[in-house]
Design a protein around this motif. Structure first.
Motif, PDB file in Angstrom:
ATOM      1  N   ALA A  33      -5.275  -8.924  39.166  1.00 36.03           N
ATOM      2  CA  ALA A  33      -6.585  -9.235  39.748  1.00 36.03           C
ATOM      3  C   ALA A  33      -7.650  -9.415  38.671  1.00 36.03           C
ATOM      4  O   ALA A  33      -8.459 -10.351  38.734  1.00 36.03           O
ATOM      5  CB  ALA A  33      -7.002  -8.143  40.727  1.00 36.03           C
ATOM      6  N   MET A  34      -7.671  -8.521  37.685  1.00 36.44           N
ATOM      7  CA  MET A  34      -8.697  -8.605  36.642  1.00 36.44           C
ATOM      8  C   MET A  34      -8.523  -9.835  35.766  1.00 36.44           C
ATOM      9  O   MET A  34      -9.482 -10.303  35.157  1.00 36.44           O
ATOM     10  CB  MET A  34      -8.690  -7.333  35.776  1.00 36.44           C
ATOM     11  CG  MET A  34      -9.263  -6.143  36.485  1.00 36.44           C
ATOM     12  SD  MET A  34      -9.377  -4.570  35.555  1.00 36.44           S
ATOM     13  CE  MET A  34      -8.958  -4.912  33.896  1.00 36.44           C
ATOM     14  N   SER A  35      -7.313 -10.405  35.723  1.00 35.56           N
ATOM     15  CA  SER A  35      -7.056 -11.614  34.935  1.00 35.56           C
ATOM     16  C   SER A  35      -7.613 -12.861  35.603  1.00 35.56           C
ATOM     17  O   SER A  35      -7.716 -13.911  34.962  1.00 35.56           O
ATOM     18  CB  SER A  35      -5.549 -11.793  34.715  1.00 35.56           C
ATOM     19  OG  SER A  35      -5.049 -10.762  33.904  1.00 35.56           O
ATOM     20  N   ASP A  36      -7.948 -12.758  36.879  1.00 38.56           N
ATOM     21  CA  ASP A  36      -8.511 -13.893  37.609  1.00 38.56           C
ATOM     22  C   ASP A  36      -9.958 -14.087  37.147  1.00 38.56           C
ATOM     23  O   ASP A  36     -10.785 -13.185  37.284  1.00 38.56           O
ATOM     24  CB  ASP A  36      -8.454 -13.616  39.112  1.00 38.56           C
ATOM     25  CG  ASP A  36      -8.828 -14.818  39.958  1.00 38.56           C
ATOM     26  OD1 ASP A  36      -9.852 -15.482  39.651  1.00 38.56           O
ATOM     27  OD2 ASP A  36      -8.101 -15.085  40.931  1.00 38.56           O
ATOM     28  N   GLY A  37     -10.266 -15.243  36.608  1.00 35.37           N
ATOM     29  CA  GLY A  37     -11.607 -15.511  36.099  1.00 35.37           C
ATOM     30  C   GLY A  37     -12.695 -15.342  37.139  1.00 35.37           C
ATOM     31  O   GLY A  37     -13.814 -14.952  36.813  1.00 35.37           O
ATOM     32  N   VAL A  39     -12.828 -13.062  39.441  1.00 41.04           N
ATOM     33  CA  VAL A  39     -13.127 -11.627  39.503  1.00 41.04           C
ATOM     34  C   VAL A  39     -13.914 -11.226  38.259  1.00 41.04           C
ATOM     35  O   VAL A  39     -14.974 -10.613  38.353  1.00 41.04           O
ATOM     36  CB  VAL A  39     -11.837 -10.790  39.632  1.00 41.04           C
ATOM     37  CG1 VAL A  39     -12.131  -9.295  39.501  1.00 41.04           C
ATOM     38  CG2 VAL A  39     -11.131 -11.077  40.963  1.00 41.04           C
ATOM     39  N   ALA A  40     -13.398 -11.585  37.095  1.00 43.21           N
ATOM     40  CA  ALA A  40     -14.030 -11.194  35.826  1.00 43.21           C
ATOM     41  C   ALA A  40     -15.479 -11.676  35.742  1.00 43.21           C
ATOM     42  O   ALA A  40     -16.361 -10.932  35.315  1.00 43.21           O
ATOM     43  CB  ALA A  40     -13.216 -11.731  34.653  1.00 43.21           C
ATOM     44  N   LYS A  41     -15.752 -12.888  36.175  1.00 49.60           N
ATOM     45  CA  LYS A  41     -17.095 -13.461  36.028  1.00 49.60           C
ATOM     46  C   LYS A  41     -18.101 -12.893  37.021  1.00 49.60           C
ATOM     47  O   LYS A  41     -19.288 -13.185  36.925  1.00 49.60           O
ATOM     48  CB  LYS A  41     -17.018 -14.982  36.122  1.00 49.60           C
ATOM     49  CG  LYS A  41     -16.350 -15.554  34.889  1.00 49.60           C
ATOM     50  CD  LYS A  41     -16.160 -17.044  34.944  1.00 49.60           C
ATOM     51  CE  LYS A  41     -15.435 -17.467  33.661  1.00 49.60           C
ATOM     52  NZ  LYS A  41     -15.094 -18.861  33.642  1.00 49.60           N
ATOM     53  N   ASN A  42     -17.647 -12.047  37.937  1.00 51.26           N
ATOM     54  CA  ASN A  42     -18.556 -11.359  38.853  1.00 51.26           C
ATOM     55  C   ASN A  42     -18.761  -9.900  38.469  1.00 51.26           C
ATOM     56  O   ASN A  42     -19.329  -9.126  39.237  1.00 51.26           O
ATOM     57  CB  ASN A  42     -18.070 -11.475  40.300  1.00 51.26           C
ATOM     58  CG  ASN A  42     -18.392 -12.815  40.892  1.00 51.26           C
ATOM     59  OD1 ASN A  42     -19.495 -13.320  40.722  1.00 51.26           O
ATOM     60  ND2 ASN A  42     -17.439 -13.415  41.565  1.00 51.26           N
ATOM     61  N   THR A  43     -18.272  -9.514  37.283  1.00 48.86           N
ATOM     62  CA  THR A  43     -18.470  -8.155  36.775  1.00 48.86           C
ATOM     63  C   THR A  43     -19.105  -8.237  35.387  1.00 48.86           C
ATOM     64  O   THR A  43     -19.036  -9.277  34.729  1.00 48.86           O
ATOM     65  CB  THR A  43     -17.129  -7.387  36.637  1.00 48.86           C
ATOM     66  OG1 THR A  43     -16.388  -7.927  35.534  1.00 48.86           O
ATOM     67  CG2 THR A  43     -16.293  -7.459  37.906  1.00 48.86           C
ATOM     68  N   CYS A  44     -19.684  -7.139  34.973  1.00 50.14           N
ATOM     69  CA  CYS A  44     -20.231  -7.086  33.609  1.00 50.14           C
ATOM     70  C   CYS A  44     -19.148  -6.801  32.582  1.00 50.14           C
ATOM     71  O   CYS A  44     -19.218  -7.268  31.449  1.00 50.14           O
ATOM     72  CB  CYS A  44     -21.296  -5.992  33.511  1.00 50.14           C
ATOM     73  SG  CYS A  44     -22.804  -6.379  34.397  1.00 50.14           S
ATOM     74  N   PRO A  49     -10.406 -14.455  28.783  1.00 48.89           N
ATOM     75  CA  PRO A  49      -9.142 -13.909  29.279  1.00 48.89           C
ATOM     76  C   PRO A  49      -9.024 -12.411  29.001  1.00 48.89           C
ATOM     77  O   PRO A  49      -9.624 -11.891  28.067  1.00 48.89           O
ATOM     78  CB  PRO A  49      -8.077 -14.700  28.531  1.00 48.89           C
ATOM     79  CG  PRO A  49      -8.769 -15.266  27.325  1.00 48.89           C
ATOM     80  CD  PRO A  49     -10.212 -15.381  27.655  1.00 48.89           C
ATOM     81  N   LEU A  50      -8.249 -11.753  29.855  1.00 48.24           N
ATOM     82  CA  LEU A  50      -8.079 -10.306  29.781  1.00 48.24           C
ATOM     83  C   LEU A  50      -7.108  -9.953  28.648  1.00 48.24           C
ATOM     84  O   LEU A  50      -5.970 -10.434  28.631  1.00 48.24           O
ATOM     85  CB  LEU A  50      -7.532  -9.791  31.113  1.00 48.24           C
ATOM     86  CG  LEU A  50      -7.489  -8.284  31.295  1.00 48.24           C
ATOM     87  CD1 LEU A  50      -8.907  -7.736  31.433  1.00 48.24           C
ATOM     88  CD2 LEU A  50      -6.672  -7.922  32.531  1.00 48.24           C
ATOM     89  N   VAL A 104     -13.047  -6.916  44.431  1.00 43.97           N
ATOM     90  CA  VAL A 104     -11.977  -7.074  45.397  1.00 43.97           C
ATOM     91  C   VAL A 104     -11.117  -8.253  44.951  1.00 43.97           C
ATOM     92  O   VAL A 104     -11.647  -9.277  44.500  1.00 43.97           O
ATOM     93  CB  VAL A 104     -12.555  -7.322  46.814  1.00 43.97           C
ATOM     94  CG1 VAL A 104     -11.459  -7.616  47.821  1.00 43.97           C
ATOM     95  CG2 VAL A 104     -13.389  -6.125  47.257  1.00 43.97           C
ATOM     96  N   SER A 105      -9.796  -8.115  45.081  1.00 44.91           N
ATOM     97  CA  SER A 105      -8.897  -9.227  44.770  1.00 44.91           C
ATOM     98  C   SER A 105      -9.239 -10.414  45.666  1.00 44.91           C
ATOM     99  O   SER A 105      -9.548 -10.231  46.845  1.00 44.91           O
ATOM    100  CB  SER A 105      -7.442  -8.813  45.009  1.00 44.91           C
ATOM    101  OG  SER A 105      -7.078  -7.782  44.135  1.00 44.91           O
ATOM    102  N   PRO A 106      -9.205 -11.627  45.125  1.00 46.07           N
ATOM    103  CA  PRO A 106      -9.585 -12.804  45.908  1.00 46.07           C
ATOM    104  C   PRO A 106      -8.870 -12.934  47.257  1.00 46.07           C
ATOM    105  O   PRO A 106      -9.467 -13.440  48.213  1.00 46.07           O
ATOM    106  CB  PRO A 106      -9.257 -13.969  44.973  1.00 46.07           C
ATOM    107  CG  PRO A 106      -9.469 -13.396  43.604  1.00 46.07           C
ATOM    108  CD  PRO A 106      -8.949 -11.974  43.718  1.00 46.07           C
ATOM    109  N   ALA A 107      -7.658 -12.474  47.379  1.00 43.08           N
ATOM    110  CA  ALA A 107      -6.937 -12.548  48.654  1.00 43.08           C
ATOM    111  C   ALA A 107      -7.653 -11.772  49.757  1.00 43.08           C
ATOM    112  O   ALA A 107      -7.436 -12.033  50.941  1.00 43.08           O
ATOM    113  CB  ALA A 107      -5.511 -12.029  48.500  1.00 43.08           C
ATOM    114  N   TYR A 108      -8.524 -10.835  49.381  1.00 44.88           N
ATOM    115  CA  TYR A 108      -9.223  -9.988  50.356  1.00 44.88           C
ATOM    116  C   TYR A 108     -10.721 -10.274  50.428  1.00 44.88           C
ATOM    117  O   TYR A 108     -11.460  -9.525  51.059  1.00 44.88           O
ATOM    118  CB  TYR A 108      -8.955  -8.510  50.052  1.00 44.88           C
ATOM    119  CG  TYR A 108      -7.483  -8.193  50.197  1.00 44.88           C
ATOM    120  CD1 TYR A 108      -6.941  -7.993  51.453  1.00 44.88           C
ATOM    121  CD2 TYR A 108      -6.651  -8.147  49.093  1.00 44.88           C
ATOM    122  CE1 TYR A 108      -5.587  -7.747  51.614  1.00 44.88           C
ATOM    123  CE2 TYR A 108      -5.295  -7.898  49.237  1.00 44.88           C
ATOM    124  CZ  TYR A 108      -4.769  -7.700  50.496  1.00 44.88           C
ATOM    125  OH  TYR A 108      -3.422  -7.466  50.646  1.00 44.88           O
TER     126      TYR A 108
END
Length: 185
Positions: A33-37, A39-44, A49-50, A104-108
């Protein structure tokens, strides 16, 4: 120097999932999940890439007795969902004040998982907070709706550095005061 030991985090029951402390076996799903850009671009704090080992290092920090952040996995296995649908955390800022963060993982996305996690943390108040603050990027109105739907009030605009974006991003800051009477946990 004396080590301040923090109590182990409780498992917190939500309707469709449990919020539980992170386990080392979660590393693969967290890393996915954290490798998904998105998700990453919505966090500080999540780089993109992870780097390898990032999820395991985060789990190790979350398991320390002197941690400053309590972190829970949103575990949906009791209703046939994934073991890690996302993470929610409370970071101790000051006596009686914490900052809530979640992804949250994009699937959810758009399923109510984030709202349920935030509502449940507010109800259980595991750190016995008087005040909880939060901030979201202004280009992420879905996360802002989660907060306002859970009773947070808009406090003001600010900006925060986003590692994945490599620059400062405008944010909206929110706060909520909690009842810390005798029934607060």
């Amino acid at each position: 120097m004396m080590l301040k030991v923090i109590e182990k985090q409780p498992v917190i029951k939500a309707t469709e999932f449990d919020m539980r402390p992170l386990r080392f076996s979660d590393a693969g799903l967290i890393e996915l999940a954290m490798s998904d850009g998105r998700v990453a671009k919505n966090t500080c704090s999540i780089p993109h890439p992870l780097p390898p080992g990032s999820a395991m290092a985060m789990i190790e920090r979350a398991d320390r007795d002197d941690r400053k952040v309590d972190m829970w996995a949103m575990d949906g296995t009791k209703t046939g969902l994934e073991e890690v649908m996302g993470l929610v955390s409370l970071a101790r800022i000051d006596c009686g004040q914490s900052e809530i963060s979640y992804w949250v993982s994009p699937a959810y996305w758009n399923t109510g998982v984030a709202s349920s996690a935030v509502e449940t943390l507010l109800e259980t108040n595991p750190q016995n907070c008087r005040t909880i603050v939060a901030s979201v990027f202004q280009d992420n109105p879905a996360s802002a709706r989660v907060l306002t739907n859970c009773g947070f009030e808009y406090l003001g605009d600010a900006e925060a550095f986003c590692i994945a974006r490599g620059n400062k991003v405008p944010t909206w800051t929110y706060t909520i005061r909690l009842d810390c009477g005798e029934n607060a946990s």
